[in-house]
Write an enzyme that holds these catalytic residues in place. Structure first.
Site, short mmCIF file in Angstrom:
data_model
loop_
_atom_site.label_atom_id
_atom_site.label_comp_id
_atom_site.label_asym_id
_atom_site.label_seq_id
_atom_site.Cartn_x
_atom_site.Cartn_y
_atom_site.Cartn_z
N CYS A 1 0.85 -1.19 0.00
CA CYS A 1 0.00 0.00 0.00
C CYS A 1 0.89 1.25 0.00
O CYS A 1 1.78 1.37 0.83
CB CYS A 1 -0.89 -0.02 1.24
N CYS B 1 -5.47 1.34 6.09
CA CYS B 1 -5.57 2.81 5.99
C CYS B 1 -6.80 3.25 5.21
O CYS B 1 -7.04 4.45 5.10
CB CYS B 1 -4.30 3.38 5.36
N CYS C 1 -7.83 -5.44 -10.04
CA CYS C 1 -7.39 -4.42 -10.97
C CYS C 1 -6.95 -3.20 -10.16
O CYS C 1 -7.78 -2.57 -9.50
CB CYS C 1 -8.54 -4.11 -11.91
#
Ligand code: ZN
Length: 144
Positions: A57, A109, A129
């Protein structure tokens, strides 16, 4: 503390911490990650990226996808058939743009990642995706 099956801390970021991390993002990254934007296809950093390693992330560094689960979907966005840990992903119904889709976000988050579709390759049949802008990449040979 909330810990995923693969051993990562999933305790949500505080608002302050999320804001502090978001401050280091570019305007484009903020648009995608915080406002559910979508980068243009075939332009992202990772859609044609082949190196072995781990995709994390961009906002909170939680590991999300292995390069080994990446495949060329032809869509122009980085595509994966499975996450590192299903617990690391949050799934939300998205009815925007006159379509019914499943939005995916980072579990820790709440940053927007992309969408998941049921037209992926076997064995999962899933196509995650992603926006390149939502990810950062750490190659396997990295030593800490
Ligand atoms: Zn995150």
């Amino acid at each position: 503390m909330t810990t995923s099956a693969s051993g990562f801390d999933l305790t949500p970021l505080s608002d302050e911490e999320r804001q502090a991390r978001a401050a280091s993002l570019s305007a484009e990254e903020r648009h995608v990650i915080l406002n559910q934007g979508t980068e243009r296809p075939f332009c992202g950093q990772f859609y044609d990226h082949q190196q072995s390693g781990t995709y994390h992330c961009r906002l909170c560094t939680l590991p999300l996808f292995q390069a080994a689960a990446k495949f060329d979907s032809g869509s122009g966005w980085p595509s994966f058939f499975q996450p590192i840990d299903p617990d690391h992903i949050r799934y939300l119904e998205d009815r925007s743009h006159g379509m019914l889709r499943t939005e995916i976000r980072c579990r820790r988050c709440d940053g927007h990642l992309g969408h998941v579709f049921a037209d992926g390759p076997p064995p999962s049949g899933q196509r995650y995706c992603l926006n390149s802008l939502s990810l950062s990449f750490i190659p396997d040979e990295t030593t800490w």
